[in-house]
Design a protein around this motif. Structure first.
Motif, PDB file in Angstrom:
ATOM      1  N   GLU A 150      23.761 -14.692  33.123  1.00 30.86           N
ATOM      2  CA  GLU A 150      23.277 -15.048  31.786  1.00 30.86           C
ATOM      3  C   GLU A 150      23.991 -16.290  31.267  1.00 30.86           C
ATOM      4  O   GLU A 150      23.385 -17.148  30.626  1.00 30.86           O
ATOM      5  CB  GLU A 150      23.477 -13.866  30.838  1.00 30.86           C
ATOM      6  CG  GLU A 150      22.587 -12.671  31.149  1.00 30.86           C
ATOM      7  CD  GLU A 150      22.740 -11.564  30.125  1.00 30.86           C
ATOM      8  OE1 GLU A 150      23.284 -11.834  29.043  1.00 30.86           O
ATOM      9  OE2 GLU A 150      22.324 -10.428  30.411  1.00 30.86           O
ATOM     10  N   ASP A 225      15.460 -15.073  26.700  1.00 31.22           N
ATOM     11  CA  ASP A 225      16.333 -13.923  26.957  1.00 31.22           C
ATOM     12  C   ASP A 225      15.899 -13.177  28.212  1.00 31.22           C
ATOM     13  O   ASP A 225      16.730 -12.761  29.027  1.00 31.22           O
ATOM     14  CB  ASP A 225      16.336 -12.973  25.755  1.00 31.22           C
ATOM     15  CG  ASP A 225      17.112 -13.533  24.570  1.00 31.22           C
ATOM     16  OD1 ASP A 225      17.945 -14.433  24.798  1.00 31.22           O
ATOM     17  OD2 ASP A 225      16.897 -13.083  23.446  1.00 31.22           O
ATOM     18  N   ALA A 228      16.917 -15.162  31.200  1.00 34.15           N
ATOM     19  CA  ALA A 228      18.362 -15.059  31.429  1.00 34.15           C
ATOM     20  C   ALA A 228      18.701 -13.744  32.114  1.00 34.15           C
ATOM     21  O   ALA A 228      19.565 -13.692  33.004  1.00 34.15           O
ATOM     22  CB  ALA A 228      19.111 -15.178  30.103  1.00 34.15           C
ATOM     23  N   ARG A 229      18.024 -12.663  31.715  1.00 35.94           N
ATOM     24  CA  ARG A 229      18.274 -11.374  32.367  1.00 35.94           C
ATOM     25  C   ARG A 229      17.844 -11.419  33.831  1.00 35.94           C
ATOM     26  O   ARG A 229      18.501 -10.848  34.709  1.00 35.94           O
ATOM     27  CB  ARG A 229      17.546 -10.259  31.613  1.00 35.94           C
ATOM     28  CG  ARG A 229      18.304  -9.795  30.377  1.00 35.94           C
ATOM     29  CD  ARG A 229      17.686  -8.535  29.797  1.00 35.94           C
ATOM     30  NE  ARG A 229      16.501  -8.830  29.001  1.00 35.94           N
ATOM     31  CZ  ARG A 229      16.544  -9.117  27.706  1.00 35.94           C
ATOM     32  NH1 ARG A 229      17.705  -9.143  27.068  1.00 35.94           N
ATOM     33  NH2 ARG A 229      15.443  -9.364  27.037  1.00 35.94           N
TER      34      ARG A 229
END
Length: 613
Positions: A150, A225, A228-229
């Motif tokens: 991340e 997000d 990023a995960r």
């Protein structure tokens, strides 16, 4: 006997969360609820540092906008000439004027593109350096709460979004604002009545766009997000690729990553759909308004209330204004996306290490005395199960002390507190009588050289990996350290000797060769304290004997703490300290401790028999 299995979480996260994890969740909630672009103000200090480039870029944006608007004035003069009584005169001068304005517009546009793009790239380069430099200051507790993948996503993907904004979108966005303001001002001079109608139409156009803005921004942040995960999952898998392959879990890992990517894709589809609707609404509303105003303008011209030249100028200005509003509406999504990315980057920049130098740090004399005084310590999220429970230990300068004990006894924690990766919950850790909380962490770590059980190496050359141990290490220092670590022979056998690239994590070397390079890296450091955490565990019997001789020489005159289960290392220690459940339970020589029949004697019976290791 290392206790790393207890003290280093497998998935990089504390089981009970911890303060940093809660902070990250709270930040995510703030991202979903915030309505402004304050995150982009984080760029202001960097922008301010390049004041001259910023001034030139702004000046060129004003010049480009003014020249664009000047085109409408040239067209008005041409039309006025054609519709006047002097229309039989040559129109060539007016076309020369139009041509000159076009050349000026092209020149200013090229210069604007160069300076704005240059400024954007410069700011992004500085931002990358600042973010990465800040990440390196964060302590292990931060990375217990945040996946490395991340962090890398924020360092790469999110900064790339900022780069797109600064190098392209910001220039277009600001230029369209200037054109919109300039066009409205000129329209007011040409026809206040028609301009008033335009101003009445603008809220009808702008309000729907801003209503779309917030959900679009939330979808953009959600997409980032999710990505990023996905990167976090991929990073974990690649870091343990051999384990994944050994257990035949390639398909499961691929499906896990694929599911994360699909979630990101579905969120992105929702974002793209919302943006498509917003763009369509902007075009219909903006150009519908332009047609309505132009219709009114033509009727005003037919009634003689406007000259045809003024009407054409007003029409061009209306198109400029409408195009600017449409572009602003379309680019608002880019600004929102960049704001979301900047918030994620700002979270990194706002994270503060729990371990920081005091305002007036004390200097360490460099003698190498170590003292733990009633030290209690628990890892973040594990407060109910302290790793150290009232540990008291003194190591004299130059003394060799072996730490032994079962897994989870707290041995590796001693090293982490000694290097001030963490501070004790209570009690004091001292080096040379100085409370480590009163010293600069960099000064503390300069006093010690660490050889861990699995010391990571880097993708540079063998010489670079050894020289990593000390800034300014000469070639002679590197070769001497390699010789002392019994690494010189195999390094010289590499295709380019000390200059040979080792590849990522030096996977082309055997475990014993990697460990000898790590030992050489510690030796070149020439620190007064030597920390050995299973330093010879990866070596065969022959290499262990050679390296042990090198370590014996390296330990001479240095304070040495050894976590080891090999008999040779323990027997040569001046003192053996037995730990269990975070406390010292026995201390003495091998013979003394064996005779007592306590914990050490039981461990020795298991670990130090003739057939062990």
């Amino acid at each position: 006997m290392s206790d790393s299995s207890v003290e280093s979480p497998v998935d990089g996260r504390p089981s009970a969360g911890g303060a940093l994890a809660q902070d990250m969740e709270a930040a995510a909630e703030r991202r979903s609820s915030t309505r402004n672009l304050k995150a982009l103000s984080t760029l202001w200090p960097i922008l301010k540092a390049h004041g001259f480039e910023t001034f030139i870029a702004c000046l060129l944006m004003v010049a480009t906008s003014a020249t664009t608007l000047g085109m409408s004035g040239a067209i008005r003069l041409l039309v006025e000439h054609l519709t006047s009584q002097r229309s039989s005169a040559s129109v060539d001068p007016w076309f020369w004027l139009l041509g000159g304005v076009a050349v000026a517009l092209g020149l200013f546009t090229a210069l604007r593109y160069y300076w704005v793009t240059r400024l954007g790239e410069r700011i992004v380069a500085d931002l990358r350096k600042n973010v990465y430099g800040h990440i390196l200051t964060l302590d292990p507790a931060f990375f217990m709460a945040t996946r490395t993948g991340e962090v890398l996503s924020r360092l790469t993907t999110d900064i790339q979004i900022i780069e797109n904004l600064l190098a392209t979108s910001a220039s277009i966005f600001l230029r369209n604002i200037l054109i919109l303001i300039g066009a409205l001002a000129l329209m007011l001079l040409v026809s206040p009545k028609l301009t008033l109608l335009v101003l009445l139409i603008i809220p009808v156009v702008v309000v729907p766009l801003f209503l779309f803005a917030r959900p679009l921004r939330n979808l953009t942040t959600a997409t980032q997000d999710e990505f990023a995960r996905a990167v976090g999952h991929a990073g974990e898998t690649l870091d343990a690729l051999e384990t994944v392959q050994a257990f035949g879990r390639e398909q499961a890992a691929s499906e896990r990553f694929g599911a994360a990517v699909e979630r990101s894709f579905r969120t992105s589809l929702r974002r793209m759909s919302a943006r498509a609707v917003m763009t369509a609404a902007a075009i219909v509303l903006v150009f519908g308004g332009v047609v309505a105003v132009f219709w009114l303008g033509v009727h005003a011209g037919q009634r003689g209330e406007l000259t045809w030249g003024a009407l054409f100028q007003f029409a061009f200005l209306s198109v400029f204004a409408a195009s600017s509003v449409g572009a602003l509406g379309e680019m608002w999504g880019d600004v929102q996306k960049a704001a979301g990315a900047m918030e994620r980057i700002a979270e990194l920049l706002s994270a503060r290490p729990g371990i920081a130098p005091p305002a007036d740090p004390q200097k360490l004399p460099g003698r190498g005395e170590i003292r733990f005084e009633e030290v209690v310590f628990a890892y973040p999220g594990r407060e109910a199960n302290p790793a150290l429970k009232g540990l008291t230990l003194t190591v004299a300068p130059g003394e060799r002390v072996a730490l032994v004990g079962p897994s989870g006894a707290g041995k590796s924690t001693v090293f982490r507190l000694l290097l001030r990766f963490y501070d004790p919950s209570s009690g004091v850790v001292r080096i040379d009588g100085v409370d480590l909380r009163q010293a600069d962490p960099r000064d503390i770590r300069a006093q010690a050289a660490l050889v861990a059980q699995d010391s990571p190496l880097f993708s540079g050359s063998a010489a670079e990996n050894i020289a990593f141990g000390r800034d300014g290490a000469s070639e002679a220092d590197v070769r001497a350290a390699a010789r002392a670590a019994q690494a010189e022979t195999f390094i010289e056998a590499l295709p380019e000797g000390f200059g040979s690239a080792l590849g990522e994590r030096a996977r082309g070397l055997s475990g014993g060769q990697r460990q000898r390079l790590a030992i050489a890296r510690a030796l070149v450091r020439q620190a007064p304290i030597l920390l050995l955490d299973e330093a010879t565990s990866a070596l065969d019997a022959e290499n262990e004997k050679l390296v042990q001789e090198a370590l014996d020489e390296a330990m001479r005159g240095r304070t040495t703490l050894v976590i080891a289960h090999r008999l040779a290392t323990v027997l040569k220690a001046d003192r053996i300290v037995v730990m269990d459940e975070g406390r010292v339970v026995e201390t003495g020589s091998h013979a003394e401790l064996t005779a007592r029949g306590g914990l050490y004697a039981r461990l020795a019976a298991l670990q130090f028999t003739d057939g062990a290791d």
